[in-house]
Design a protein around this motif. Structure first.
Motif, PDB file in Angstrom:
ATOM      1  N   PRO A   9       9.349  15.537  -7.857  1.00  0.00           N
ATOM      2  CA  PRO A   9       8.596  16.643  -7.234  1.00  0.00           C
ATOM      3  C   PRO A   9       7.892  16.282  -5.932  1.00  0.00           C
ATOM      4  O   PRO A   9       7.313  17.164  -5.290  1.00  0.00           O
ATOM      5  CB  PRO A   9       7.575  17.062  -8.305  1.00  0.00           C
ATOM      6  CG  PRO A   9       7.769  16.179  -9.460  1.00  0.00           C
ATOM      7  CD  PRO A   9       8.866  15.202  -9.194  1.00  0.00           C
ATOM      8  N   GLU A  10       7.934  15.017  -5.499  1.00  0.00           N
ATOM      9  CA  GLU A  10       7.432  14.687  -4.154  1.00  0.00           C
ATOM     10  C   GLU A  10       8.452  15.083  -3.079  1.00  0.00           C
ATOM     11  O   GLU A  10       8.165  14.998  -1.892  1.00  0.00           O
ATOM     12  CB  GLU A  10       7.155  13.183  -4.030  1.00  0.00           C
ATOM     13  CG  GLU A  10       5.890  12.733  -4.734  1.00  0.00           C
ATOM     14  CD  GLU A  10       5.736  11.220  -4.767  1.00  0.00           C
ATOM     15  OE1 GLU A  10       6.425  10.516  -4.001  1.00  0.00           O
ATOM     16  OE2 GLU A  10       4.931  10.734  -5.581  1.00  0.00           O
ATOM     17  N   CYS A  11       9.655  15.517  -3.490  1.00  0.00           N
ATOM     18  CA  CYS A  11      10.668  15.967  -2.526  1.00  0.00           C
ATOM     19  C   CYS A  11      10.276  17.338  -1.968  1.00  0.00           C
ATOM     20  O   CYS A  11       9.423  18.038  -2.521  1.00  0.00           O
ATOM     21  CB  CYS A  11      12.031  16.068  -3.211  1.00  0.00           C
ATOM     22  SG  CYS A  11      12.713  14.478  -3.727  1.00  0.00           S
ATOM     23  N   ILE A  66      14.502   4.327   0.077  1.00  0.00           N
ATOM     24  CA  ILE A  66      13.780   3.094  -0.266  1.00  0.00           C
ATOM     25  C   ILE A  66      12.311   3.279   0.094  1.00  0.00           C
ATOM     26  O   ILE A  66      11.987   3.885   1.112  1.00  0.00           O
ATOM     27  CB  ILE A  66      14.357   1.911   0.533  1.00  0.00           C
ATOM     28  CG1 ILE A  66      15.793   1.650   0.094  1.00  0.00           C
ATOM     29  CG2 ILE A  66      13.507   0.653   0.366  1.00  0.00           C
ATOM     30  CD1 ILE A  66      16.512   0.664   0.967  1.00  0.00           C
ATOM     31  N   CYS A  67      11.430   2.745  -0.746  1.00  0.00           N
ATOM     32  CA  CYS A  67      10.006   2.672  -0.398  1.00  0.00           C
ATOM     33  C   CYS A  67       9.734   1.227   0.014  1.00  0.00           C
ATOM     34  O   CYS A  67       9.643   0.351  -0.850  1.00  0.00           O
ATOM     35  CB  CYS A  67       9.117   3.050  -1.579  1.00  0.00           C
ATOM     36  SG  CYS A  67       7.373   2.744  -1.214  1.00  0.00           S
ATOM     37  N   PRO A  68       9.599   0.966   1.320  1.00  0.00           N
ATOM     38  CA  PRO A  68       9.424  -0.424   1.762  1.00  0.00           C
ATOM     39  C   PRO A  68       8.132  -1.045   1.240  1.00  0.00           C
ATOM     40  O   PRO A  68       8.046  -2.262   1.085  1.00  0.00           O
ATOM     41  CB  PRO A  68       9.412  -0.320   3.291  1.00  0.00           C
ATOM     42  CG  PRO A  68       9.261   1.118   3.617  1.00  0.00           C
ATOM     43  CD  PRO A  68       9.639   1.925   2.424  1.00  0.00           C
ATOM     44  N   TYR A  77       2.110  13.516   2.381  1.00  0.00           N
ATOM     45  CA  TYR A  77       3.497  13.455   1.901  1.00  0.00           C
ATOM     46  C   TYR A  77       3.916  12.002   1.693  1.00  0.00           C
ATOM     47  O   TYR A  77       3.281  11.077   2.196  1.00  0.00           O
ATOM     48  CB  TYR A  77       4.441  14.126   2.913  1.00  0.00           C
ATOM     49  CG  TYR A  77       4.449  13.451   4.260  1.00  0.00           C
ATOM     50  CD1 TYR A  77       5.346  12.440   4.541  1.00  0.00           C
ATOM     51  CD2 TYR A  77       3.514  13.799   5.232  1.00  0.00           C
ATOM     52  CE1 TYR A  77       5.327  11.793   5.755  1.00  0.00           C
ATOM     53  CE2 TYR A  77       3.478  13.158   6.447  1.00  0.00           C
ATOM     54  CZ  TYR A  77       4.393  12.152   6.715  1.00  0.00           C
ATOM     55  OH  TYR A  77       4.356  11.499   7.911  1.00  0.00           O
ATOM     56  N   CYS A  78       4.989  11.854   0.946  1.00  0.00           N
ATOM     57  CA  CYS A  78       5.611  10.544   0.752  1.00  0.00           C
ATOM     58  C   CYS A  78       6.813  10.475   1.684  1.00  0.00           C
ATOM     59  O   CYS A  78       7.727  11.297   1.564  1.00  0.00           O
ATOM     60  CB  CYS A  78       6.057  10.392  -0.700  1.00  0.00           C
ATOM     61  SG  CYS A  78       7.270   9.074  -0.914  1.00  0.00           S
ATOM     62  N   ASP A  79       6.812   9.495   2.571  1.00  0.00           N
ATOM     63  CA  ASP A  79       7.921   9.405   3.534  1.00  0.00           C
ATOM     64  C   ASP A  79       9.265   9.214   2.832  1.00  0.00           C
ATOM     65  O   ASP A  79      10.277   9.775   3.260  1.00  0.00           O
ATOM     66  CB  ASP A  79       7.670   8.240   4.506  1.00  0.00           C
ATOM     67  CG  ASP A  79       8.760   8.147   5.544  1.00  0.00           C
ATOM     68  OD1 ASP A  79       8.913   9.100   6.330  1.00  0.00           O
ATOM     69  OD2 ASP A  79       9.510   7.152   5.525  1.00  0.00           O
ATOM     70  N   VAL A  97      -2.710  10.802  -8.370  1.00  0.00           N
ATOM     71  CA  VAL A  97      -3.163   9.422  -8.600  1.00  0.00           C
ATOM     72  C   VAL A  97      -2.881   8.545  -7.374  1.00  0.00           C
ATOM     73  O   VAL A  97      -3.500   7.489  -7.214  1.00  0.00           O
ATOM     74  CB  VAL A  97      -2.513   8.906  -9.906  1.00  0.00           C
ATOM     75  CG1 VAL A  97      -1.039   8.623  -9.715  1.00  0.00           C
ATOM     76  CG2 VAL A  97      -3.251   7.743 -10.499  1.00  0.00           C
ATOM     77  N   ASN A  98      -2.012   9.020  -6.485  1.00  0.00           N
ATOM     78  CA  ASN A  98      -1.702   8.292  -5.243  1.00  0.00           C
ATOM     79  C   ASN A  98      -2.831   8.479  -4.231  1.00  0.00           C
ATOM     80  O   ASN A  98      -2.666   9.074  -3.169  1.00  0.00           O
ATOM     81  CB  ASN A  98      -0.400   8.822  -4.618  1.00  0.00           C
ATOM     82  CG  ASN A  98       0.797   8.649  -5.513  1.00  0.00           C
ATOM     83  OD1 ASN A  98       0.687   8.778  -6.730  1.00  0.00           O
ATOM     84  ND2 ASN A  98       1.937   8.368  -4.933  1.00  0.00           N
ATOM     85  N   THR A  99      -4.001   7.984  -4.570  1.00  0.00           N
ATOM     86  CA  THR A  99      -5.193   8.095  -3.728  1.00  0.00           C
ATOM     87  C   THR A  99      -6.001   6.811  -3.891  1.00  0.00           C
ATOM     88  O   THR A  99      -5.841   6.086  -4.880  1.00  0.00           O
ATOM     89  CB  THR A  99      -6.077   9.282  -4.170  1.00  0.00           C
ATOM     90  OG1 THR A  99      -6.149   9.300  -5.604  1.00  0.00           O
ATOM     91  CG2 THR A  99      -5.551  10.616  -3.691  1.00  0.00           C
ATOM     92  N   LEU A 109       0.847  -1.201   0.000  1.00  0.00           N
ATOM     93  CA  LEU A 109       0.000   0.000   0.000  1.00  0.00           C
ATOM     94  C   LEU A 109       0.877   1.244   0.000  1.00  0.00           C
ATOM     95  O   LEU A 109       2.005   1.211   0.482  1.00  0.00           O
ATOM     96  CB  LEU A 109      -0.884   0.009   1.256  1.00  0.00           C
ATOM     97  CG  LEU A 109      -1.794  -1.206   1.450  1.00  0.00           C
ATOM     98  CD1 LEU A 109      -2.380  -1.210   2.852  1.00  0.00           C
ATOM     99  CD2 LEU A 109      -2.903  -1.204   0.415  1.00  0.00           C
ATOM    100  N   CYS A 110       0.353   2.363  -0.490  1.00  0.00           N
ATOM    101  CA  CYS A 110       1.071   3.640  -0.423  1.00  0.00           C
ATOM    102  C   CYS A 110       0.556   4.422   0.786  1.00  0.00           C
ATOM    103  O   CYS A 110      -0.621   4.796   0.819  1.00  0.00           O
ATOM    104  CB  CYS A 110       0.835   4.446  -1.697  1.00  0.00           C
ATOM    105  SG  CYS A 110       1.466   6.136  -1.575  1.00  0.00           S
ATOM    106  N   PRO A 111       1.415   4.709   1.775  1.00  0.00           N
ATOM    107  CA  PRO A 111       0.959   5.453   2.956  1.00  0.00           C
ATOM    108  C   PRO A 111       0.385   6.831   2.604  1.00  0.00           C
ATOM    109  O   PRO A 111      -0.529   7.311   3.270  1.00  0.00           O
ATOM    110  CB  PRO A 111       2.214   5.595   3.816  1.00  0.00           C
ATOM    111  CG  PRO A 111       3.122   4.516   3.353  1.00  0.00           C
ATOM    112  CD  PRO A 111       2.826   4.307   1.897  1.00  0.00           C
TER     113      PRO A 111
HETATM  114  S1  SF4 Z   1       7.483   6.050  -3.013  1.00  0.00           S
HETATM  115 FE1  SF4 Z   1       6.153   7.273  -1.700  1.00  0.00          FE
HETATM  116  S2  SF4 Z   1       4.416   7.852  -2.966  1.00  0.00           S
HETATM  117 FE2  SF4 Z   1       5.464   6.138  -3.987  1.00  0.00          FE
HETATM  118  S3  SF4 Z   1       4.402   4.310  -3.236  1.00  0.00           S
HETATM  119 FE3  SF4 Z   1       6.162   4.640  -1.889  1.00  0.00          FE
HETATM  120  S4  SF4 Z   1       5.292   5.846  -0.190  1.00  0.00           S
HETATM  121 FE4  SF4 Z   1       3.816   5.983  -1.866  1.00  0.00          FE
END
Ligand code: SF4
Length: 303
Positions: free
Chosen positions: A198-200, A257-259, A169-171, A111-113, A83-85
């Motif tokens: 651009p999520e930075c 890293i995105c776990p 935000y994206c962690d 789209v991250n919804t 899942l995307c937090p």
């Molecule tokens: S990188 Fe960030 S925005 Fe992309 S899936 Fe992982 S947590 Fe969600």
């Protein structure tokens, strides 16, 4: 090719399946993908495929988007816990409350919804077309959810509009891509371009030479005369870049890293294709409502 990768290849033919893989997936998963790309490219691929089965290797909202755009296909998500937090940072109820405070103001949702939040939105966007989507609207006030950093980035290009932002935000990009990391890499590799997502944070974007979606980063590296690039997004993007451009050098931030993206592996891809499960199934009313903003995003195209 491993035995498992070979079996996955057989299963693609047996089940008439296509494997769509996000740029942040593990290398072993990228290697079996028919298409590897960003959220926008994968959404377009999902809407155009003739395959009966779409195996979506990315986080849940991406697989949901494939299900919304392709109702006659079987959509497989090999790990439902991926899942995307950020997508959990806004709910349909909280968006309805926000809309009630700003009646008549259009809603652009990243789209991250979840599908439910998309169903409450007027437009969707990805990082590759967020600016273009907002520029296409005539209204001077726009609700933009849920990524505050992306919203602030978009705001730079539309100073005449007032964006109402949500504190999502994206962690990975907010807390694992820092100016200090980029500065240290730049000192080691002074000739390299610094590319970030651009999520930075705004500070990171100001430090960087360029900010792009992941496909934008790839295009920049393809067309640039430079041979070295510091990549300020999820670390696995550099695997994709090295695969596409083996003669160039890429320097990731190792801790970026995105776990959540790493919860899918080759075993899970293989098992999900053998069993045609777990499937992504959404309520029909949500699909019908969410399809409108998502299709608008696809129709507006990349920025
Ligand atoms: S990188 Fe960030 S925005 Fe992309 S899936 Fe992982 S947590 Fe969600």
């Amino acid at each position: 090719m491993s035995d498992l990768a070979a079996r996955i290849s057989e299963l693609k033919t047996e089940k008439n399946a296509i494997i769509l893989v996000h740029n942040y997936q593990l290398p072993e998963v990228q290697d079996v993908g028919d298409i590897v790309g960003d959220s926008f490219g994968l959404a377009v691929s999902a809407s155009q495929t003739d395959s009966d089965v779409i195996v979506f290797c990315g986080v849940r909202f991406m697989a949901e988007s494939a299900a919304i755009l392709n109702q006659d296909k079987i959509i497989i998500h090999p790990e439902p816990a991926s899942l995307c937090p950020m997508a959990a940072m806004i709910t349909a109820d909280s968006l309805r409350e926000l809309k009630a405070r700003y009646p008549g103001v259009p809603v652009v949702s990243y789209v991250n919804t979840t599908a439910e939040v998309k169903a409450e939105s007027d437009y969707c966007c990805t990082s590759s077309n967020a600016v273009k989507v907002v520029q296409s609207l005539h209204e001077s006030k726009i609700i933009f959810t849920p990524d505050e950093n992306l919203g602030k980035y978009v705001q730079r290009f539309v100073p005449e509009k007032g964006l109402i932002l949500w504190p999502g935000y994206c962690d990975t990009h907010q807390n694992r891509v820092m100016v200090a990391d980029l500065r240290a890499l730049k000192e080691e590799h002074p000739d390299a371009d610094v590319l970030v997502h651009p999520e930075c944070t705004p500070e990171v974007i100001d430090f960087a030479d360029f900010a792009y979606s992941t496909e934008g980063i790839l295009k920049h590296c393809q067309s640039s005369q430079k041979a070295e690039f510091i990549v300020g997004t999820e670390r696995e993007m550099t695997y994709r870049l090295r695969t596409e451009l083996p003669h160039k050098k890429f320097y990731p931030i190792e801790k970026a890293i995105c776990p959540n993206m790493k919860k899918i592996n080759l075993e899970k891809v293989g098992a999900s294709m053998e069993n045609l499960a777990p499937r992504v199934e959404l309520p029909r009313d949500i699909i019908e409502k969410a399809k409108i903003p998502l299709q608008r995003m696809v129709d507006i195209g990349r920025g």
